[in-house]
Design a protein around this motif. Structure first.
Motif, PDB file in Angstrom:
ATOM      1  N   THR A   1     -19.890 -13.107 -29.077  1.00 54.95           N
ATOM      2  CA  THR A   1     -20.555 -12.100 -28.255  1.00 54.95           C
ATOM      3  C   THR A   1     -19.523 -11.475 -27.346  1.00 54.95           C
ATOM      4  O   THR A   1     -18.806 -12.186 -26.627  1.00 54.95           O
ATOM      5  CB  THR A   1     -21.681 -12.720 -27.400  1.00 54.95           C
ATOM      6  OG1 THR A   1     -22.620 -13.353 -28.262  1.00 54.95           O
ATOM      7  CG2 THR A   1     -22.388 -11.646 -26.589  1.00 54.95           C
ATOM      8  N   LEU A   2     -19.440 -10.154 -27.376  1.00 59.43           N
ATOM      9  CA  LEU A   2     -18.448  -9.439 -26.583  1.00 59.43           C
ATOM     10  C   LEU A   2     -19.158  -8.509 -25.599  1.00 59.43           C
ATOM     11  O   LEU A   2     -19.979  -7.672 -26.006  1.00 59.43           O
ATOM     12  CB  LEU A   2     -17.531  -8.617 -27.499  1.00 59.43           C
ATOM     13  CG  LEU A   2     -16.481  -7.754 -26.802  1.00 59.43           C
ATOM     14  CD1 LEU A   2     -15.454  -8.626 -26.087  1.00 59.43           C
ATOM     15  CD2 LEU A   2     -15.800  -6.821 -27.810  1.00 59.43           C
ATOM     16  N   GLN A   3     -18.873  -8.681 -24.317  1.00 61.30           N
ATOM     17  CA  GLN A   3     -19.378  -7.761 -23.303  1.00 61.30           C
ATOM     18  C   GLN A   3     -18.458  -6.549 -23.276  1.00 61.30           C
ATOM     19  O   GLN A   3     -17.282  -6.659 -22.896  1.00 61.30           O
ATOM     20  CB  GLN A   3     -19.403  -8.443 -21.937  1.00 61.30           C
ATOM     21  CG  GLN A   3     -20.340  -9.634 -21.849  1.00 61.30           C
ATOM     22  CD  GLN A   3     -21.794  -9.214 -21.788  1.00 61.30           C
ATOM     23  OE1 GLN A   3     -22.138  -8.087 -21.404  1.00 61.30           O
ATOM     24  NE2 GLN A   3     -22.690 -10.114 -22.183  1.00 61.30           N
ATOM     25  N   ALA A   4     -18.940  -5.396 -23.705  1.00 64.09           N
ATOM     26  CA  ALA A   4     -18.106  -4.201 -23.824  1.00 64.09           C
ATOM     27  C   ALA A   4     -18.790  -3.019 -23.153  1.00 64.09           C
ATOM     28  O   ALA A   4     -19.832  -3.163 -22.495  1.00 64.09           O
ATOM     29  CB  ALA A   4     -17.821  -3.905 -25.296  1.00 64.09           C
ATOM     30  N   ARG A   5     -18.201  -1.850 -23.328  1.00 62.57           N
ATOM     31  CA  ARG A   5     -18.785  -0.601 -22.830  1.00 62.57           C
ATOM     32  C   ARG A   5     -18.806   0.415 -23.960  1.00 62.57           C
ATOM     33  O   ARG A   5     -17.971   0.369 -24.874  1.00 62.57           O
ATOM     34  CB  ARG A   5     -17.983  -0.054 -21.651  1.00 62.57           C
ATOM     35  CG  ARG A   5     -17.906  -0.987 -20.467  1.00 62.57           C
ATOM     36  CD  ARG A   5     -17.475  -0.242 -19.211  1.00 62.57           C
ATOM     37  NE  ARG A   5     -16.149   0.347 -19.320  1.00 62.57           N
ATOM     38  CZ  ARG A   5     -15.667   1.257 -18.475  1.00 62.57           C
ATOM     39  NH1 ARG A   5     -16.412   1.715 -17.494  1.00 62.57           N
ATOM     40  NH2 ARG A   5     -14.440   1.735 -18.622  1.00 62.57           N
ATOM     41  N   VAL A   6     -19.756   1.348 -23.882  1.00 65.44           N
ATOM     42  CA  VAL A   6     -19.880   2.365 -24.917  1.00 65.44           C
ATOM     43  C   VAL A   6     -20.281   3.683 -24.268  1.00 65.44           C
ATOM     44  O   VAL A   6     -20.997   3.703 -23.250  1.00 65.44           O
ATOM     45  CB  VAL A   6     -20.927   1.938 -25.977  1.00 65.44           C
ATOM     46  CG1 VAL A   6     -22.308   1.768 -25.354  1.00 65.44           C
ATOM     47  CG2 VAL A   6     -20.978   2.925 -27.139  1.00 65.44           C
ATOM     48  N   LYS A   7     -19.778   4.768 -24.843  1.00 64.10           N
ATOM     49  CA  LYS A   7     -20.221   6.081 -24.373  1.00 64.10           C
ATOM     50  C   LYS A   7     -20.226   7.049 -25.542  1.00 64.10           C
ATOM     51  O   LYS A   7     -19.572   6.828 -26.573  1.00 64.10           O
ATOM     52  CB  LYS A   7     -19.347   6.604 -23.240  1.00 64.10           C
ATOM     53  CG  LYS A   7     -17.942   7.023 -23.632  1.00 64.10           C
ATOM     54  CD  LYS A   7     -17.243   7.634 -22.424  1.00 64.10           C
ATOM     55  CE  LYS A   7     -15.832   8.093 -22.762  1.00 64.10           C
ATOM     56  NZ  LYS A   7     -15.179   8.740 -21.600  1.00 64.10           N
ATOM     57  N   VAL A   8     -20.983   8.110 -25.360  1.00 67.31           N
ATOM     58  CA  VAL A   8     -21.105   9.148 -26.387  1.00 67.31           C
ATOM     59  C   VAL A   8     -20.483  10.423 -25.831  1.00 67.31           C
ATOM     60  O   VAL A   8     -20.926  10.938 -24.793  1.00 67.31           O
ATOM     61  CB  VAL A   8     -22.580   9.393 -26.762  1.00 67.31           C
ATOM     62  CG1 VAL A   8     -22.674  10.492 -27.815  1.00 67.31           C
ATOM     63  CG2 VAL A   8     -23.223   8.104 -27.244  1.00 67.31           C
ATOM     64  N   GLY A   9     -19.451  10.916 -26.504  1.00 69.42           N
ATOM     65  CA  GLY A   9     -18.791  12.136 -26.056  1.00 69.42           C
ATOM     66  C   GLY A   9     -18.230  11.969 -24.652  1.00 69.42           C
ATOM     67  O   GLY A   9     -17.542  10.999 -24.335  1.00 69.42           O
ATOM     68  N   ASP A  10     -18.559  12.942 -23.792  1.00 69.62           N
ATOM     69  CA  ASP A  10     -18.101  12.892 -22.400  1.00 69.62           C
ATOM     70  C   ASP A  10     -19.149  12.276 -21.481  1.00 69.62           C
ATOM     71  O   ASP A  10     -19.054  12.410 -20.248  1.00 69.62           O
ATOM     72  CB  ASP A  10     -17.779  14.312 -21.916  1.00 69.62           C
ATOM     73  CG  ASP A  10     -16.598  14.911 -22.676  1.00 69.62           C
ATOM     74  OD1 ASP A  10     -15.707  14.134 -23.079  1.00 69.62           O
ATOM     75  OD2 ASP A  10     -16.588  16.147 -22.878  1.00 69.62           O
ATOM     76  N   GLY A  11     -20.160  11.613 -22.056  1.00 70.25           N
ATOM     77  CA  GLY A  11     -21.204  11.018 -21.250  1.00 70.25           C
ATOM     78  C   GLY A  11     -20.733   9.794 -20.484  1.00 70.25           C
ATOM     79  O   GLY A  11     -19.570   9.374 -20.594  1.00 70.25           O
TER      80      GLY A  11
END
Length: 807
Positions: A90-100
């Protein structure tokens, strides 16, 4: 039943058809509510368990820092009591779409050859395993992020670089809550994706299913013993286990929340049915009162009490059966619609909308049996009237004349003759007045209690946000120099203050055992952390439940939030000691306080000085809390983006960065279902209560036919008679408002404490909603006036001839 009695019954129904219609509608509405709530509760209760079990959840997760290889899996699968085992990460990560904006992501990883027999997901689009450089998203994350399969997102592992990845498809995971509700996206990928993100392709979680032969165990002690034995075996093989996670066996993360929603729906639905039954009893009692002389005449020609009772019981049964028949099918349809709405809010799939047989049985029994039982009291009383009592009847209760109330009413003087006449008429039938006031008061009490409780939920969320005097929280991937980071944050445009906090995951320690945490695989629900605020912090003020807050010189003290004694260390109170594993070392501290901290998972607070000593990280921090100079959502996000850029340029790895608005949305999402249910139920209660008042006024007018005829003979105008009846209704409603307000005060406290404690281990703030009181007052008084106008229509049309021939 003889033909003659059937003819009389038919004529009675026709003569009182408006009241019979009201009785039927009242019972039908209540049965519809009960059926809908019961069926929705049954469907959701079945499906939430089925959805969770369909994922074949692991009984326990053992954390092995060195990774889980084939040899470990073979050894564990051979252990007694272990049905199956697999390696996961399990990896705690971050995600975003485009410039959001960046969003929190939990990335579940497995080997490409994993057979997917444990913690499985249902692939809805795409395939498993996903191609290299891609990932699958939980279906609720698609809408949360605003993406579709085939589009690209940017993923960043803690300490890594932002990496574009393609969304290869979507899955349904019945073991996680909706992404929007948790403000967290859930992703699924192979170890290849870990390499792609700059992380070692190591799976450090051993997930096991505990059971006997082919039966999965639901016993926490059995799972605990087996997991401890496996850990001992692995240590002997050179693979030490750092900690064990054991979630509540077979329970969805939001199972407790749904149990409480189901309880509230059922309790209020049954109250609605009881109200309707009282309404029927009131109406039937009024019908018998209007026919006292008819009953006396029947007794005079030889009718027996049992015959009269059976006649009117047949009427009550016909009304109840008709109402139940009308309500059953719509109730089931509404229940299925409610279940579908609940499923959407909980990320469930409903495989079948069938309702168990017991729901039909309860609905039929409640819709027919309860009204008959409640109506039995006035019917027995009315059927036992003697010929003498019928002759002596004069339209008032048989209380001794000259009593205190009569003397007070006689001497009372009001601003108008109309008001005084209405007030005295109210007490002619004191038993019915009590029922009418009680019926409307119960409806008002439920209406106010429901909205007060919903307000309590909202107030709890607002209170939680108000205790946090910061706007942004940033969690880092490892400790960094605190002075450098706070200076960098304060130098960022839009930041007015920043504090460095200590933060690390923790588990409760028991000597001689591997630490066990009762946390779900998403590593969020029921997790446990140690927090260390600066000694002079200005950013948090938590209300004390017991004991005291930390002092700057405390080195052996800990303050727990209220979730820890409920979940991690049951029974712990102020004065006890608790041993917690922090940074791999067991530390024993004395509990000096317990605080209310809604919105934070299980947490133990220690001083920054103590934290630095225990973790060996003096002058370093893993968490920043930041205050912005403007406190609207847009401004906070703009400042967070600036901070993110500044920290990234400074070589600081970010694990998670959120504004306080994200927390507010998540907390609101958890109480939305219950709040909506309470408001809907309150409306049902109000409708039934107003029907009761209308029926009471209608019955009162029918009984006083002769009186209104005499008033017309003496010159009373139609408007004067209408004013008397309407005023009587408004005064009755006013009495019910006073009673409902008084009863609501303690009931709101008791109900709110029960619901809050059971659902979130947190008492709800006491909230008395004055807008709700104003709304209910307007509805009640307007409804009473309308009911009075409708009832007065008959009174104003009464002729002298009708009064003379009235029995």
């Amino acid at each position: 039943m003889t033909r003659l009695r059937l003819r009389k019954l038919g004529r009675d129904v026709w003569a009182t058809r408006s009241r019979v219609a009201m009785m039927t509608i009242a019972i039908a509405v209540s049965v519809l509510a009960v059926t809908a709530f019961l069926s929705a509760r049954a469907i959701i209760g079945r499906e939430i368990t089925r959805n969770y079990q369909a994922t074949r959840p692991a009984s326990a997760t053992l954390h092995i820092p060195g990774g889980v290889g084939a040899a470990v899996l073979s050894a564990v699968r051979a252990e007694p009591g272990v049905l199956d085992a697999t390696a996961r990460g399990t990896l705690q990560a971050r995600v975003k779409v485009g410039d959001g904006p960046w969003r929190t992501m939990v990335l579940f990883t497995a080997d490409r050859a994993d057979p997917q027999r444990i913690n499985t997901v249902a692939v809805e689009s795409g395939s498993w395993p996903p191609p290299k450089g891609t990932l699958l998203l939980e279906r609720t994350a698609l809408a949360f992020l605003g993406v579709s399969p085939g589009q690209r997102v940017t993923v960043e592992a803690p300490g890594g670089t932002p990496t574009p990845m393609t969304v290869a498809g979507s899955v349904h995971d019945g073991g996680v809550a909706p992404a929007a509700q948790e403000q967290t996206a859930y992703g699924y990928a192979t170890t290849t994706a870990l390499t792609f993100l700059g992380r070692p392709p190591t799976l450090d979680q051993l997930r096991i299913v505990v059971g006997d032969h082919s039966t999965v165990s639901t016993s926490s002690p059995t799972i605990d013993r087996t997991a401890q034995r496996v850990a001992t075996r692995l240590k002997a093989l050179g693979h030490p286990v750092s900690s064990i996670d054991i979630p509540p066996p077979g329970r969805h993360p939001h199972q407790g929340q749904m149990v409480m929603v189901g309880f509230v729906l059922l309790a209020f639905g049954l109250m609605a049915l009881l109200l309707a039954s009282i309404l029927v009893a009131t109406m039937l009692g009024g019908m018998l009162t209007a026919q006292i002389r008819q009953i006396g005449a029947m007794k005079a020609v030889g009718a027996r009490t049992g015959q009269i009772l059976r006649t009117y019981l047949a009427l009550a049964a016909a009304i109840a059966v008709t109402a139940t028949a009308l309500a059953l099918v719509p109730g089931l349809a509404l229940g299925r619609a409610l279940a579908e709405q609940g499923a959407r809010l909980l990320n469930l799939d409903i495989t079948t909308e069938s309702v168990p047989a017991w729901v039909y049985a309860v609905a039929l029994g409640a819709g027919i049996g309860v009204p008959l039982l409640v109506a039995l009291v006035p019917l027995l009383r009315g059927s036992r009237i003697t010929v003498r009592q019928a002759i002596d009847d004069h339209g008032a209760d048989s209380a001794a004349p000259g009593g205190l109330l009569d003397r007070v009413l006689t001497r009372l003087r009001g601003p108008s003759r109309t008001q005084m006449m209405a007030l005295r008429n109210m007490f002619r039938r004191r038993g019915r007045l009590v029922l009418s006031v009680g019926l409307l008061a119960v409806a008002g009490t439920m209406f106010l209690t429901g909205l007060n409780t919903a307000g309590g939920w909202s107030s709890l969320v607002a209170q939680s946000i108000g205790q946090r005097h910061y706007d942004i929280e940033i969690r880092l991937d490892k400790p960094y120099p605190a002075d450098r980071l706070t200076a960098l944050a304060r130098a960022t445009q839009g930041v007015s203050d920043a504090e460095a906090w200590g933060r690390t995951a923790a588990t409760v320690h028991t000597a001689g055992r591997i630490d066990v945490a009762h946390v779900y695989p998403d590593e969020a629900h029921d997790s446990f952390t140690v927090l260390a605020p600066p000694a002079d912090t200005r950013l948090t003020r938590l209300p004390l439940v017991a004991g005291r807050w930390l002092r700057p010189d405390d080195t052996d003290a800990v303050v727990l939030n209220s979730l820890v004694p409920a979940q991690q260390a049951p029974g712990t109170t102020v004065g006890d000691t608790v041993t917690v594993t922090v940074a791999g070392h067991p530390v024993t501290r004395r509990v000096v306080g317990i605080v209310s901290d809604f919105g934070t998972l299980g947490a133990a607070y220690v001083t920054d000085r103590d934290f630095a000593t225990v973790t060996g990280t003096p002058g370093r921090t893993e968490m920043l809390r930041v205050v912005t100079d403007r406190h609207d959502a847009v401004s906070r996000q703009v400042v967070l983006d600036r901070l993110d850029d500044a920290l990234t340029r400074a070589g600081t790895g970010i694990q998670q960065a959120t504004t306080i608005d994200t927390l507010r949305v998540a907390l609101d999402g958890h109480v939305l279902v219950l709040a909506d249910a309470l408001i809907a139920l309150a409306v049902v209660m109000g409708f039934v209560g107003l029907l009761g008042l209308a029926s009471a006024l209608s019955t009162s007018v029918l009984e006083r036919t002769r009186e209104f005829g005499v008033l017309r003979t003496l010159g009373a105008t139609a408007s004067a008679i209408r004013a008397v009846v309407v005023t009587e209704g408004v005064l009755t409603a006013t009495l019910s408002l006073l009673l409902a307000t008084v009863v609501t005060l303690p009931l709101t406290r008791v109900f709110g404490d029960f619901i809050g404690t059971q659902a979130f281990r947190q008492d709800l703030p006491f909230v008395f909603s004055f807008p709700a009181l104003v709304l209910w007052s307007l509805l009640t008084l307007a409804g009473a006036a309308a009911a009075g106008v409708a009832a007065a229509r008959r009174a104003t049309r009464t002729t002298v001839r009708e009064a003379l021939v009235s029995l």
